[in-house]
Design an enzyme around this catalytic site. Sequence first.
Site, PDB file in Angstrom:
ATOM      1  N   HIS A  68     -25.379 -29.586 -15.919  1.00  0.00           N
ATOM      2  CA  HIS A  68     -26.361 -29.350 -14.854  1.00  0.00           C
ATOM      3  C   HIS A  68     -27.461 -28.386 -15.297  1.00  0.00           C
ATOM      4  O   HIS A  68     -27.889 -27.538 -14.532  1.00  0.00           O
ATOM      5  CB  HIS A  68     -25.659 -28.753 -13.617  1.00  0.00           C
ATOM      6  CG  HIS A  68     -24.897 -29.768 -12.825  1.00  0.00           C
ATOM      7  ND1 HIS A  68     -25.501 -30.652 -11.965  1.00  0.00           N
ATOM      8  CD2 HIS A  68     -23.562 -30.057 -12.779  1.00  0.00           C
ATOM      9  CE1 HIS A  68     -24.580 -31.440 -11.403  1.00  0.00           C
ATOM     10  NE2 HIS A  68     -23.398 -31.105 -11.886  1.00  0.00           N
ATOM     11  N   ASP A  91     -19.280 -27.090 -13.550  1.00  0.00           N
ATOM     12  CA  ASP A  91     -18.787 -28.355 -12.999  1.00  0.00           C
ATOM     13  C   ASP A  91     -19.413 -29.543 -13.705  1.00  0.00           C
ATOM     14  O   ASP A  91     -20.465 -29.457 -14.310  1.00  0.00           O
ATOM     15  CB  ASP A  91     -19.100 -28.442 -11.498  1.00  0.00           C
ATOM     16  CG  ASP A  91     -20.586 -28.280 -11.223  1.00  0.00           C
ATOM     17  OD1 ASP A  91     -21.212 -27.401 -11.874  1.00  0.00           O
ATOM     18  OD2 ASP A  91     -21.123 -29.009 -10.378  1.00  0.00           O
ATOM     19  N   GLU A  92     -18.717 -30.640 -13.588  1.00  0.00           N
ATOM     20  CA  GLU A  92     -19.227 -31.955 -13.977  1.00  0.00           C
ATOM     21  C   GLU A  92     -19.913 -31.967 -15.338  1.00  0.00           C
ATOM     22  O   GLU A  92     -21.058 -32.393 -15.468  1.00  0.00           O
ATOM     23  CB  GLU A  92     -20.211 -32.473 -12.912  1.00  0.00           C
ATOM     24  CG  GLU A  92     -19.566 -32.627 -11.544  1.00  0.00           C
ATOM     25  CD  GLU A  92     -20.538 -33.215 -10.516  1.00  0.00           C
ATOM     26  OE1 GLU A  92     -20.120 -34.135  -9.799  1.00  0.00           O
ATOM     27  OE2 GLU A  92     -21.695 -32.762 -10.432  1.00  0.00           O
ATOM     28  N   VAL A  93     -19.212 -31.482 -16.344  1.00  0.00           N
ATOM     29  CA  VAL A  93     -19.780 -31.485 -17.686  1.00  0.00           C
ATOM     30  C   VAL A  93     -19.633 -32.882 -18.272  1.00  0.00           C
ATOM     31  O   VAL A  93     -18.524 -33.345 -18.506  1.00  0.00           O
ATOM     32  CB  VAL A  93     -19.100 -30.425 -18.578  1.00  0.00           C
ATOM     33  CG1 VAL A  93     -19.674 -30.481 -19.988  1.00  0.00           C
ATOM     34  CG2 VAL A  93     -19.274 -29.042 -17.964  1.00  0.00           C
ATOM     35  N   GLU A 107     -13.468 -26.972 -12.583  1.00  0.00           N
ATOM     36  CA  GLU A 107     -13.361 -27.371 -13.984  1.00  0.00           C
ATOM     37  C   GLU A 107     -13.157 -26.199 -14.935  1.00  0.00           C
ATOM     38  O   GLU A 107     -12.768 -26.394 -16.086  1.00  0.00           O
ATOM     39  CB  GLU A 107     -14.614 -28.157 -14.406  1.00  0.00           C
ATOM     40  CG  GLU A 107     -14.728 -29.528 -13.769  1.00  0.00           C
ATOM     41  CD  GLU A 107     -15.519 -29.534 -12.480  1.00  0.00           C
ATOM     42  OE1 GLU A 107     -15.443 -28.536 -11.737  1.00  0.00           O
ATOM     43  OE2 GLU A 107     -16.196 -30.540 -12.217  1.00  0.00           O
TER      44      GLU A 107
END
Lengths: 678, 678
Positions: B249, B310-312, B362
């Site tokens: 992000h 998050d959301e890597v 995460e």
Amino acid sequence: MRNPLFLTAISVLASFATGQTQPQLDLMPMPATVQTSAGQLLIGQSFSIAITGFRDASMNGAVQRFVAQLSRQTGISFRPNSAAPTLVIHADHGREPVQRVGEDESYQLTVAGAGAKLTAPNPLGILHGLQSFLQLVQVTSSGFALPAVTINDQPRFPWRGLLIDVSRHFIPLDVLKRNLDGMAAVKINVLHWHLSDDQGFRVESKKFPKLQESGSDGLYYTQAEIRDFIAYARDRGIRVIPEFDIPGHSRSWFVGYPELSSGPGPYTLDGGGVNPIMDPTREATYKFLGKFIAEMANLFPDAYFHIGGDEVDGKQWDANPNIQSFLHTHGMKNNQDLQAYFNQRLQKILAKNHKIMVGWDEILHPDLPKTIVVQSWRGQQSLAAAAKQGYSGLLSFGYYLDLMWPAARHYAVDPMSDAAATMNPEEQKRILGGEACMWAEWVTSENVDSHIWPRNAVVAERLWSPAEIKDVHSMYTRLNAVSLYLEGTGLTHRSARVHMLQRMAGTADISALRVLAEVVEPVKDYARWDDSKGPIDFHAPLTRMIDAVSPESDVARQFRDVVETFIQSDCKDQAAEAQLRAWLTSWRDNDVELHALLDKSFLLHEDTPLSADLSALGAAGLESLGYLDKAQPPPDSWRVQTRARMEEANKPKAGLLLMPVAPVQQLVEATERLTRHN
Amino acid sequence: MRNPLFLTAISVLASFATGQTQPQLDLMPMPATVQTSAGQLLIGQSFSIAITGFRDASMNGAVQRFVAQLSRQTGISFRPNSAAPTLVIHADHGREPVQRVGEDESYQLTVAGAGAKLTAPNPLGILHGLQSFLQLVQVTSSGFALPAVTINDQPRFPWRGLLIDVSRHFIPLDVLKRNLDGMAAVKINVLHWHLSDDQGFRVESKKFPKLQESGSDGLYYTQAEIRDFIAYARDRGIRVIPEFDIPGHSRSWFVGYPELSSGPGPYTLDGGGVNPIMDPTREATYKFLGKFIAEMANLFPDAYFHIGGDEVDGKQWDANPNIQSFLHTHGMKNNQDLQAYFNQRLQKILAKNHKIMVGWDEILHPDLPKTIVVQSWRGQQSLAAAAKQGYSGLLSFGYYLDLMWPAARHYAVDPMSDAAATMNPEEQKRILGGEACMWAEWVTSENVDSHIWPRNAVVAERLWSPAEIKDVHSMYTRLNAVSLYLEGTGLTHRSARVHMLQRMAGTADISALRVLAEVVEPVKDYARWDDSKGPIDFHAPLTRMIDAVSPESDVARQFRDVVETFIQSDCKDQAAEAQLRAWLTSWRDNDVELHALLDKSFLLHEDTPLSADLSALGAAGLESLGYLDKAQPPPDSWRVQTRARMEEANKPKAGLLLMPVAPVQQLVEATERLTRHN
């Protein structure tokens, strides 16, 4: 050969003087000339501006505000691309260092499908043209767009003002600033700031600090704030004229400086009874005023300076032996002569400070030089009398927003009409314009917007647009649009009303309360004033229905129009009747809905009989329609009962008038004709 | 002998845990304990306050804001007299220099006819108590008043937050400030400021200015603005936690500093496709982050610092040979191990700057110290897993305001329930609280208030009030009141909607448009996202109906409740039926009213089929009532036709759901039972 395409594509509306149809554009004030043509300019994300010719920081600021407002209106975040600019802005040269009366305000705006161009001699015209541009933006089936149009515009009068009284109730600067934005939106170019009166002195004087410290409840503007405010106004093309009302209306001065008065003192802001006035016979008074005016002349850059001069109650002069002896010594016949002497002395002080004196009708006296300006609250006759004597004048009679008149009544008042119609061209030139007045006995920062707007926009149009622009139907149509537009600029005349009704109701659901609130108006003129109750308590809350409702009921006006249509159709127009029935039914049934609320809130108790009256009115109207439908004359008992109901409903209650009474009465009377004819 | 007067005068509501009735006070969040008694405290012009005990500038400011708000609510300008103070405020001591998690927020408020007393260990409790006081003020038949009440209150969780994403759409500070005021009104004490993401970097870095200059569209907060904003928040008892989301992000970082990324670059803010992520293998990355975090740690005083995590999306890591070789050399099995390595390095930098790391689910990895805080968007199971490993946690799952859930659905989510219910007391203590999240893909400064409020108030109650406060009916009654109250504090969740509908309509008269707008809701969860259209254009206007309407339709909920009542009465409840008929008739007839508007405005074209569906829905409901009234089974042809109409109406259109479909379906189905029974 004529080109028929050309003829259909362009409808020329070059001159309203010839009585041609006014264009259906939501512009207010209507420009001097407008030509519409086919096509429209779409406003999309790539909208961009080029400034050619003169530019400075103020002009850049104006363009930034314009873009922000256009973005708010459309919800678009603009991302200009490198293509040709959508709007080209060109001013030939800059503005004068201090905005001058009669400084050129003209502009030309051309909108076509491919782009728009705004030109003006100086940035004042650019400011006005940008406002016209914003008012032209409409939502269409293909996007936000402006109709193709050519506007050549300039004002009819150079002085178009709004007086705001901040003495009776203090109005904070953020509220005044949003009003400046509203003024700019309708091309008003003067804020007349009524800064002192009996009830409060609202400016910081560094030389005489007891003026604001003792002469106010702590609410006043500092000099730094005033400088900032004047700059804000200038950026919007608005002059700021201070008024310090003397020698009357000046109790607030005397709380800190009783020696200025003609009576013994001491004084308090709340003190009723005597109207203290300044002592014009002591040299110390002029010494004080000399220093004070020098300080204020430096603070307020405008060339004009208002000294009030109205309603001088001479009782203190009559009772003061020194003053009486002064009159005698100087061969003065009466208090008018004494006030003229005072004004002459004042005028010299002002002239020394390079200021031109402005005052109300009462200052008019042949001993004063012709340079002064007389502002008339008395009427066109007084204005014309001044002009005939060589004085410049401003009309405020007919533009008092605190009298709760409907917009149409203000709109009908023209500075050049009635008694003023007898002036010759030379005298006419002396009429600089006019000013709407927002006296603040009954407004606070919460409801001042709703007492100024939207009605002030029609005064703005009267002073800007050609005299021939006076169609009332067109005015109301455009006023409705401009009212929404003005709320979008930050004014709260619509939203504050909702908030006030919700406060009274103690709940968000005010649907039934709105039905009542939307058909009442406050009593007119000075009917709210009640001397028997003693002086007004300026600290009392203004949170009643009378404070929340609009000075003019749109619903009642619409109802009245439909009743007219219905009656003129010989009671046969079924669409009109259906509309009337819907209104009347909602009124009849509303009292039941509203009753719990009226009981629950102390702020609503007083409106209980009004709600009952509205219900009776609805019933009477429906019953009338019933008789008319059946062409059946009503029985005498009904007539007697209905007459009583209407009489009751016609009485003001809680300071409010039930506006549909007269049109319902028309329906009732229609049933009487029915009887006669059958 | 018992005193019966005493018993009737006091209704004890000391403990909600015992399941006693909740009091009918419009408080949200509901205090830990409330005792009501007879009598009320009137608020008049003489209202006055005495501060005893601790006081400082911040406390004086709080009291001034309180008085200003009370004045706005009541319309009263207070003029305290010298009699006994109406409200005595007493804090034992001051606050900690930097507001701490778990700092005492308790207070006690006693209101009696003669006066009120607010006491607290420190000013945090005073801030909360003043908000409770304001929420207690009601309009009564004798004036504005508070009911006599004793409140002993403290929060259930010490961390009650709201995340606002300012990366996807920039939110100006004035909008954020009014949201801080709203948060304070419902006792939320953390603003989680999501300051960077792929679409924008919103903070001025003096050390790395290309972060904001290249990483934003020019819209970011200067450090001076941030300091002022943090002080504003602190004055309201609110901590400000910055989030800089890394290593994913983070495209906005790479526009100015592509060397930080794991791919070749260059990058633009708008670029879709690849999700660039930071390179955790280069020492230069940590040198950069070391300097950057030191700068930000100095700017943001709170002890906690959020690094996202998050959301890597590991694609760039997978594709980069250097990174793959780094994994191999360091014996890492996968990208999770690499992220854990990155977080360990980050954690050391943060610890050096005296900051505690916060991150999303995460980041949870056994290599990290137990001091870190895990914020769970995944759910209570993930939260409990962290707590069982010794980590502190925050719940955000279930509190995503961008998913357009009804308030009741958020209200039902409890950090301690479901999977978290298995925790032992030691583990439970590690649950610090939760945060609502306002992700900003689909909100702008214009409609962000209406997507946060009033629903956020129920998350606030869930995190403040005892777990046993969960009656949904009471919640909605109080939410209705608090929504109005919040608008009064300066939020625009109600008024902006009106403005947006008026923009779409191009007119002030939006009554017909409102009928439609009030029964639709935006599609839920991520149904608005459409990857087939490519990346979201964050510069596109958000001015459609889906952007203007409330995430939850009050009208549809009320309609559904009345349908339930009607069905449960075996279709005999006449009052309920009359209400249903009124709604259904207005829906059936609305399409005709609305049609001209739907045609006129490009923003409304897409809603044309919705309006037709609503009309069909109204007709189907009315026809069902007709059959039920006559106890007459409908013909098969009607059934077939109605099933088709309902199926059509049930399809989302223009991103909107027609909410009354299900309850109308209940009416239709009731006619089927009729057939079976006859």
